[in-house]
Design a protein around this motif. Structure first.
Motif, PDB file in Angstrom:
ATOM      1  N   UNK A   1       0.783  -1.239   0.000  1.00  0.00           N
ATOM      2  CA  UNK A   1       0.000   0.000   0.000  1.00  0.00           C
ATOM      3  C   UNK A   1       0.813   1.286   0.000  1.00  0.00           C
ATOM      4  N   UNK A   2       2.045   1.257   0.477  1.00  0.00           N
ATOM      5  CA  UNK A   2       2.810   2.484   0.664  1.00  0.00           C
ATOM      6  C   UNK A   2       3.821   2.761  -0.443  1.00  0.00           C
ATOM      7  N   UNK A   3       4.464   1.719  -0.949  1.00  0.00           N
ATOM      8  CA  UNK A   3       5.461   1.911  -1.995  1.00  0.00           C
ATOM      9  C   UNK A   3       5.497   0.694  -2.914  1.00  0.00           C
ATOM     10  N   UNK A   4       5.983   0.918  -4.116  1.00  0.00           N
ATOM     11  CA  UNK A   4       6.011  -0.126  -5.132  1.00  0.00           C
ATOM     12  C   UNK A   4       6.951  -1.262  -4.718  1.00  0.00           C
ATOM     13  N   UNK A   5       6.621  -2.461  -5.199  1.00  0.00           N
ATOM     14  CA  UNK A   5       7.442  -3.638  -4.955  1.00  0.00           C
ATOM     15  C   UNK A   5       7.505  -4.429  -6.264  1.00  0.00           C
ATOM     16  N   UNK A   6       8.402  -4.045  -7.187  1.00  0.00           N
ATOM     17  CA  UNK A   6       8.471  -4.707  -8.486  1.00  0.00           C
ATOM     18  C   UNK A   6       8.682  -6.215  -8.405  1.00  0.00           C
ATOM     19  N   UNK A   7       9.408  -6.671  -7.402  1.00  0.00           N
ATOM     20  CA  UNK A   7       9.619  -8.112  -7.251  1.00  0.00           C
ATOM     21  C   UNK A   7       8.301  -8.822  -6.969  1.00  0.00           C
ATOM     22  N   UNK A   8       7.465  -8.210  -6.141  1.00  0.00           N
ATOM     23  CA  UNK A   8       6.127  -8.745  -5.880  1.00  0.00           C
ATOM     24  C   UNK A   8       5.288  -8.725  -7.153  1.00  0.00           C
ATOM     25  N   UNK A   9       5.357  -7.630  -7.903  1.00  0.00           N
ATOM     26  CA  UNK A   9       4.562  -7.511  -9.120  1.00  0.00           C
ATOM     27  C   UNK A   9       4.878  -8.567 -10.143  1.00  0.00           C
ATOM     28  N   UNK A  10       6.121  -9.030 -10.179  1.00  0.00           N
ATOM     29  CA  UNK A  10       6.544 -10.026 -11.166  1.00  0.00           C
ATOM     30  C   UNK A  10       6.322 -11.457 -10.694  1.00  0.00           C
TER      31      UNK A  10
END
Length: 444
Positions: free
Chosen positions: A275-284
């Protein structure tokens, strides 16, 4: 068991195509249309074909027809009458139900998509530009050999750079959440939901309510078929970037606002989990990026706003009868990439997508009417989908926030519908059946 050899690949397989072309065709008569189809049918890839050779094939062909196209091929009137009303009427005639008004109205569509003489689509997906060019040349030569067959329009599609993962022109990661069909061999990822009965998407199989009913006749025509709603959505990338800049004080705030509109960061990471900041590793990570719900993890929308795009199009555990509303989406982007920092250049770019389902009314039209364009969705009032809803500049977007929620008034339209159509996607045997029709079978 699913008859994979008889199901067109697009229903079950997402092929590794980087480019392609959609050709929209018209037939002057049944003989010319059947001649074209007879030459094309052996090029159509089944789901079994695609699964066996997905890493070696260079092109994948799909064919589908409008109701007027089936009539043009010579399908008897008594058979045509067994198709559902919404398909017989066509997408343009259903504009009021779908919310296709104003700039989205069929009067403004391009490429002959609202015309009665739109009869067929040939979807030519290719591994690369060279193979696409070869396919287009071969199809052009075939059309030239079939007097009475006309290409009304065509649309070239291609992946948007950079090519490290699929995304749209706004920069959002695509291909993240799709339903899984029982018997397909695919396993659902965490949070995707249990596999659904095949009849929710493929005609002739039991659906979530039981055995199939009310199928078009004869059975050979409808078995292993599906309905396909085509939508060509222009994305106003310059307008979108200007909006983010106007309502944000920093690049970081722009990214957060973009995430609040979608319900995910542009990397694909869901706001419910990040919710607070992006997490590209999670997105992939496909084992984690769908593993969330709304009722327990974000009931009030403090992470993903109640009206955000992914929350509308897949309400998950907050919607009743959800297993009967799911949709399969395929398609690609079109138009040139607009680099960051470059102002709007006037070129058209967007998404040309196909929505596949067994019931256009229960699945696709419900999503358009209720989830996308209903201003009272989740009792929000005066809101539509912020990304693909029909925006006229009078609506708003609410972002829950403590102590006071943020309300953005006068939300602009970030997309415009440039055309659409309802197609019937026959099985392979049905395609061959259509080739065998004779003029004697056409009712006077």
């Amino acid at each position: 068991m699913l008859e994979l050899d008889d199901i067109q690949h697009i229903l079950l397989t997402r092929v590794p195509a980087l480019t392609g072309r959609y050709e929209f065709l018209s037939f002057d008569g049944a003989t010319s249309g059947r001649a074209w189809l007879s030459a094309m049918v052996d090029r159509v890839s089944s789901a079994a074909d695609a699964q066996r050779s997905v890493t070696t094939d260079r092109r994948w062909v799909t064919l589908a027809f409008t109701w007027t196209g089936l009539r043009a091929l010579g399908v008897p009137e008594q058979s045509l009458a067994t198709f559902p009303d919404e398909f017989r009427q066509g997408m343009a005639a259903r504009a009021g139900i779908l919310g296709d008004t104003g700039p989205n109205h069929p009067d403004r569509w391009v490429g002959g998509l609202a015309a009665d003489n739109l009869h067929a689509i040939a979807i030519l997906f290719a591994h690369d530009d060279a193979e696409r060019a070869r396919c287009v040349r071969a199809h052009d030569e075939l059309v030239a050999r079939c007097p009475g067959v006309t290409v009304l329009s065509s649309l070239d599609v291609a992946a948007v750079p950079p090519l490290d993962y699929a995304h749209d022109h706004f920069g959002y990661r695509d291909r993240l959440s799709q339903p899984v069909i029982q018997g397909s061999g695919e396993q659902p990822t965490p949070g995707t939901g249990a596999p659904l009965e095949a009849g929710e998407f493929i005609l002739g199989y039991p659906d979530e309510d039981g055995p199939p009913v009310g199928l078009p006749q004869p059975e050979v025509l409808s078995r292993n078929g599906s309905y396909m709603a085509y939508r060509r959505l222009q994305e106003h990338v310059g307008r979108f970037r200007e909006f983010l800049a106007e309502y944000s004080d920093s690049p970081e705030e722009q990214e957060l606002l973009a995430a609040k509109l979608m319900g995910r960061w542009r990397s694909g990471a869901p706001l419910v989990l990040a919710p607070e900041q992006d997490d590209p590793e999670l997105g992939a990570d496909m084992q984690r990026n769908n593993d969330f719900n709304y009722k327990e993890m974000d009931p009030y929308g403090y992470a993903a706003p109640l009206g955000s795009h992914i929350r509308r199009l897949n309400p998950r555990d907050t919607a009743a009868n959800m297993q009967r509303r799911r949709l399969i989406r395929r398609g690609a982007t079109y138009g040139p990439h607009l680099p960051e920092g470059v102002p709007e250049d006037g070129a058209e770019r967007g998404i040309a997508a196909f929505v596949l389902c067994a019931s256009l009314v229960r699945q696709f039209e419900f999503a358009q009417n209720v989830w996308i364009n209903d201003k009272s969705f989740h009792e929000l009032g005066n809101e539509r989908d912020p990304i693909i809803g029909n925006q006229d500049g009078t609506l708003e977007y609410k972002i829950p926030k403590r102590p006071i929620r943020r309300t953005i008034k006068g939300l602009p339209a970030f997309t415009t519908l440039r055309g659409g159509a309802y197609f019937f996607l026959p099985g392979i045997r049905a395609l061959r059946y259509l080739c065998t029709l004779t003029d004697d079978e056409v009712a006077p």
